[in-house]
Design a protein around this motif. Structure first.
Motif, PDB file in Angstrom:
ATOM      1  N   PHE A 144      -0.474  16.657  -6.893  1.00 39.96           N
ATOM      2  CA  PHE A 144      -0.365  15.890  -5.650  1.00 39.96           C
ATOM      3  C   PHE A 144      -1.728  15.537  -5.107  1.00 39.96           C
ATOM      4  O   PHE A 144      -2.756  16.078  -5.499  1.00 39.96           O
ATOM      5  N   ALA A 145      -1.706  14.593  -4.174  1.00 37.85           N
ATOM      6  CA  ALA A 145      -2.921  14.211  -3.458  1.00 37.85           C
ATOM      7  C   ALA A 145      -2.527  13.634  -2.118  1.00 37.85           C
ATOM      8  O   ALA A 145      -1.416  13.113  -1.951  1.00 37.85           O
ATOM      9  N   GLY A 146      -3.441  13.720  -1.174  1.00 36.68           N
ATOM     10  CA  GLY A 146      -3.257  13.016   0.082  1.00 36.68           C
ATOM     11  C   GLY A 146      -3.478  11.535  -0.150  1.00 36.68           C
ATOM     12  O   GLY A 146      -4.306  11.125  -0.964  1.00 36.68           O
ATOM     13  N   ALA A 147      -2.709  10.703   0.550  1.00 37.73           N
ATOM     14  CA  ALA A 147      -2.865   9.257   0.429  1.00 37.73           C
ATOM     15  C   ALA A 147      -4.113   8.801   1.180  1.00 37.73           C
ATOM     16  O   ALA A 147      -4.610   9.500   2.066  1.00 37.73           O
ATOM     17  N   PRO A 148      -4.637   7.627   0.848  1.00 36.52           N
ATOM     18  CA  PRO A 148      -5.894   7.173   1.460  1.00 36.52           C
ATOM     19  C   PRO A 148      -5.897   7.171   2.982  1.00 36.52           C
ATOM     20  O   PRO A 148      -6.857   7.664   3.597  1.00 36.52           O
ATOM     21  N   TRP A 149      -4.856   6.666   3.634  1.00 35.55           N
ATOM     22  CA  TRP A 149      -4.869   6.643   5.099  1.00 35.55           C
ATOM     23  C   TRP A 149      -4.877   8.055   5.671  1.00 35.55           C
ATOM     24  O   TRP A 149      -5.606   8.356   6.628  1.00 35.55           O
ATOM     25  N   THR A 150      -4.112   8.958   5.087  1.00 41.09           N
ATOM     26  CA  THR A 150      -4.086  10.333   5.576  1.00 41.09           C
ATOM     27  C   THR A 150      -5.447  10.997   5.407  1.00 41.09           C
ATOM     28  O   THR A 150      -5.929  11.711   6.299  1.00 41.09           O
ATOM     29  N   LEU A 151      -6.109  10.768   4.273  1.00 37.43           N
ATOM     30  CA  LEU A 151      -7.447  11.315   4.071  1.00 37.43           C
ATOM     31  C   LEU A 151      -8.431  10.722   5.073  1.00 37.43           C
ATOM     32  O   LEU A 151      -9.287  11.430   5.619  1.00 37.43           O
ATOM     33  N   MET A 152      -8.304   9.425   5.327  1.00 40.64           N
ATOM     34  CA  MET A 152      -9.183   8.785   6.302  1.00 40.64           C
ATOM     35  C   MET A 152      -9.004   9.413   7.681  1.00 40.64           C
ATOM     36  O   MET A 152      -9.979   9.608   8.423  1.00 40.64           O
ATOM     37  N   CYS A 153      -7.776   9.743   8.027  1.00 44.12           N
ATOM     38  CA  CYS A 153      -7.510  10.368   9.338  1.00 44.12           C
ATOM     39  C   CYS A 153      -8.317  11.659   9.490  1.00 44.12           C
ATOM     40  O   CYS A 153      -8.974  11.869  10.514  1.00 44.12           O
ATOM     41  N   SER A 178     -13.032  -0.227   7.587  1.00 43.06           N
ATOM     42  CA  SER A 178     -11.866   0.617   7.320  1.00 43.06           C
ATOM     43  C   SER A 178     -11.291   0.316   5.949  1.00 43.06           C
ATOM     44  O   SER A 178     -10.939   1.232   5.179  1.00 43.06           O
ATOM     45  N   HIS A 179     -11.201  -0.957   5.613  1.00 43.83           N
ATOM     46  CA  HIS A 179     -10.725  -1.326   4.277  1.00 43.83           C
ATOM     47  C   HIS A 179     -11.676  -0.797   3.205  1.00 43.83           C
ATOM     48  O   HIS A 179     -11.236  -0.332   2.141  1.00 43.83           O
ATOM     49  N   ASN A 180     -12.974  -0.840   3.483  1.00 42.66           N
ATOM     50  CA  ASN A 180     -13.949  -0.316   2.516  1.00 42.66           C
ATOM     51  C   ASN A 180     -13.767   1.178   2.302  1.00 42.66           C
ATOM     52  O   ASN A 180     -13.805   1.668   1.164  1.00 42.66           O
ATOM     53  N   LEU A 181     -13.580   1.914   3.409  1.00 40.66           N
ATOM     54  CA  LEU A 181     -13.368   3.359   3.291  1.00 40.66           C
ATOM     55  C   LEU A 181     -12.079   3.653   2.539  1.00 40.66           C
ATOM     56  O   LEU A 181     -12.033   4.532   1.666  1.00 40.66           O
ATOM     57  N   LEU A 182     -11.032   2.923   2.860  1.00 38.61           N
ATOM     58  CA  LEU A 182      -9.758   3.135   2.183  1.00 38.61           C
ATOM     59  C   LEU A 182      -9.862   2.819   0.692  1.00 38.61           C
ATOM     60  O   LEU A 182      -9.210   3.469  -0.132  1.00 38.61           O
ATOM     61  N   LYS A 183     -10.685   1.858   0.341  1.00 39.83           N
ATOM     62  CA  LYS A 183     -10.875   1.561  -1.090  1.00 39.83           C
ATOM     63  C   LYS A 183     -11.603   2.703  -1.791  1.00 39.83           C
ATOM     64  O   LYS A 183     -11.249   3.081  -2.916  1.00 39.83           O
ATOM     65  N   ILE A 184     -12.631   3.264  -1.134  1.00 37.39           N
ATOM     66  CA  ILE A 184     -13.326   4.416  -1.709  1.00 37.39           C
ATOM     67  C   ILE A 184     -12.338   5.560  -1.946  1.00 37.39           C
ATOM     68  O   ILE A 184     -12.330   6.200  -3.005  1.00 37.39           O
ATOM     69  N   LEU A 185     -11.489   5.798  -0.964  1.00 40.40           N
ATOM     70  CA  LEU A 185     -10.509   6.878  -1.071  1.00 40.40           C
ATOM     71  C   LEU A 185      -9.464   6.561  -2.136  1.00 40.40           C
ATOM     72  O   LEU A 185      -9.034   7.455  -2.885  1.00 40.40           O
ATOM     73  N   THR A 186      -9.057   5.303  -2.226  1.00 43.21           N
ATOM     74  CA  THR A 186      -8.093   4.907  -3.255  1.00 43.21           C
ATOM     75  C   THR A 186      -8.673   5.139  -4.644  1.00 43.21           C
ATOM     76  O   THR A 186      -8.009   5.705  -5.530  1.00 43.21           O
ATOM     77  N   ASP A 187      -9.925   4.734  -4.847  1.00 38.47           N
ATOM     78  CA  ASP A 187     -10.583   4.943  -6.143  1.00 38.47           C
ATOM     79  C   ASP A 187     -10.618   6.428  -6.503  1.00 38.47           C
ATOM     80  O   ASP A 187     -10.360   6.818  -7.655  1.00 38.47           O
ATOM     81  N   PHE A 207       1.101  12.144  -0.649  1.00 40.70           N
ATOM     82  CA  PHE A 207       1.510  12.443   0.721  1.00 40.70           C
ATOM     83  C   PHE A 207       0.834  11.473   1.692  1.00 40.70           C
ATOM     84  O   PHE A 207      -0.389  11.450   1.786  1.00 40.70           O
ATOM     85  N   GLU A 208       1.619  10.692   2.406  1.00 45.21           N
ATOM     86  CA  GLU A 208       1.086   9.895   3.518  1.00 45.21           C
ATOM     87  C   GLU A 208       1.583  10.559   4.790  1.00 45.21           C
ATOM     88  O   GLU A 208       2.542  10.125   5.424  1.00 45.21           O
ATOM     89  N   SER A 209       0.927  11.656   5.143  1.00 42.98           N
ATOM     90  CA  SER A 209       1.428  12.521   6.214  1.00 42.98           C
ATOM     91  C   SER A 209       1.341  11.890   7.591  1.00 42.98           C
ATOM     92  O   SER A 209       2.027  12.321   8.522  1.00 42.98           O
ATOM     93  N   HIS A 210       0.486  10.877   7.760  1.00 35.11           N
ATOM     94  CA  HIS A 210       0.280  10.288   9.083  1.00 35.11           C
ATOM     95  C   HIS A 210       0.722   8.836   9.149  1.00 35.11           C
ATOM     96  O   HIS A 210       0.159   8.030   9.891  1.00 35.11           O
ATOM     97  N   ALA A 211       1.762   8.504   8.380  1.00 36.25           N
ATOM     98  CA  ALA A 211       2.275   7.136   8.389  1.00 36.25           C
ATOM     99  C   ALA A 211       2.847   6.762   9.743  1.00 36.25           C
ATOM    100  O   ALA A 211       2.674   5.633  10.225  1.00 36.25           O
TER     101      ALA A 211
END
Length: 359
Positions: A144-153, A178-187, A207-211
């Motif tokens: 498992f992994a945290g999803a990009p938005w949740t990690l960004m949070c 924000s899109h740049n950070l989310l891309k780093i996290l997605t990669d 997991f997108e815990s903070h959707a």
């Protein structure tokens, strides 16, 4: 799990003490349900690390720094944490806390590259490989992994939050960054998940815990594209690495407004929390995808007879096919283990009974 499985991941770095050939899988019911194949009963597992609620595990970990525990493959078979280049610590009762959160776009320069983060996580893969061997094929191992938005949070908030207002402020004030950070996290997440399969994971959950705090508009603009990208790129990465395809699960807590979109995002399974009626979840997802979830975690506190009735109702409403029973979120730290046992036993008994009636 016995199909109960608190199957948290850890994950490969070529540990010479661990064989390369994994034991044959003896119970593939979970994987067949995830792929939409017929099953004789409903498989069940529960989200949450063992250390969060099992008393014997809490005793074992007492006095140890959480991150040091994770870095020891033998000790972290059920624990994974990803700091992504930020100085972090695990605070009891609070979860991961970052000492220097990202407060402005210039702070993005502090982050490790996805490649560097990948190298730093070798201990996770060693531990996952060890866990796969120790399971001895009894049940599948879920990565498992945290999803990009949740990690960004976590990275912007510095820890947990009820509103995620600081992270959401980034979306409004710094949309491009924000899109740049989310891309780093997605990669980073894509590489992390592909490596987990290489190390032995037989299914993957994101997991997108903070959707829920985003609402439909922000979720569709910022979170959903990342979730789609992760699914597509992980599947491509597995093919390119000549690794087996594995079922992928996405769970967006409080994201009931996105169930239709999530069912079309490239995942085999969509997790559902307890705020959605099973019939509505089936309707929104078109009946073409496996659903997972939905028991209120607090139901584990109920008397046995009450809990069994709730499980009976839940399984009956979801149906016994294309369904994986689970809680609508993680097990709470004080949940009684006997409640979990009742939950697992009831799912198996009720689903077998319902299947017998239809055959």
């Amino acid at each position: 799990m016995t199909e109960q499985a608190d199957m948290s991941t850890c994950g490969q770095h070529g540990n010479p003490d661990v064989p390369d050939v994994f034991p044959a899988l003896k119970n593939d019911t979970f994987l067949r349900a995830a792929r939409g194949e017929a099953t004789s009963y409903v498989p069940v597992w529960c989200m949450r690390q063992a250390g969060r609620y099992l008393p014997e595990f809490r005793m074992k970990r007492a006095g140890q720094d959480f991150f040091e525990t994770c870095r020891n493959p033998a000790a972290c078979c059920e624990l994974t944490l990803q700091a992504l280049g930020m100085d972090a610590e695990m605070i009891p009762g609070k979860g991961p806390t970052f000492k220097q959160p990202l407060e402005e776009p210039s702070h993005l320069q502090r982050l490790l590259s996805p490649h560097a983060a990948r190298s730093a996580l070798f201990y996770v893969h060693d531990a996952l490989r060890l866990t796969r061997h120790q399971l001895d094929g009894l049940v599948p191992l879920i990565g498992f992994a945290g999803a990009p938005w949740t990690l960004m949070c976590y990275m912007v908030e510095g820890g947990g939050s009820t509103t995620m207002s600081r992270a959401k402020r980034w979306l409004y004030q710094y949309p491009e960054e924000s899109h740049n950070l989310l891309k780093i996290l997605t990669d980073t997440v894509v590489e992390y998940l592909v490596d987990q399969v290489s190390a032995g994971a037989q299914a993957l959950q994101l997991f997108e815990s903070h959707a829920g705090c985003l609402g439909p508009s922000l979720f569709m603009e910022f979170a959903l594209p990342c979730l789609k990208d992760v699914a597509r790129r992980v599947q491509n990465g597995l093919r390119q690495a000549d690794l087996p395809a594995v079922p992928m699960i996405v769970f967006a807590k409080d994201g009931h407004f996105s169930l239709q979109e999530l069912s079309q995002a490239g995942y085999d399974v969509v997790g559902v929390d307890w705020t959605v009626r099973p019939e509505l979840a089936r309707e929104l997802t078109g009946g073409k995808i496996t659903l997972q979830g939905n028991l209120d975690p607090c139901a584990l506190y109920a008397p046995k007879e009450v809990l069994e009735k709730k499980v009976n109702k839940m399984v009956s409403e979801f149906g016994t096919q294309r369904y994986i029973a689970n809680l609508g979120h993680g097990i709470y730290p004080d949940a009684p283990p006997e409640g979990l046992g009742t939950f697992v036993d009831a799912v198996h008994a009720i689903s077998r009974s319902l299947n017998a009636c239809t055959n």
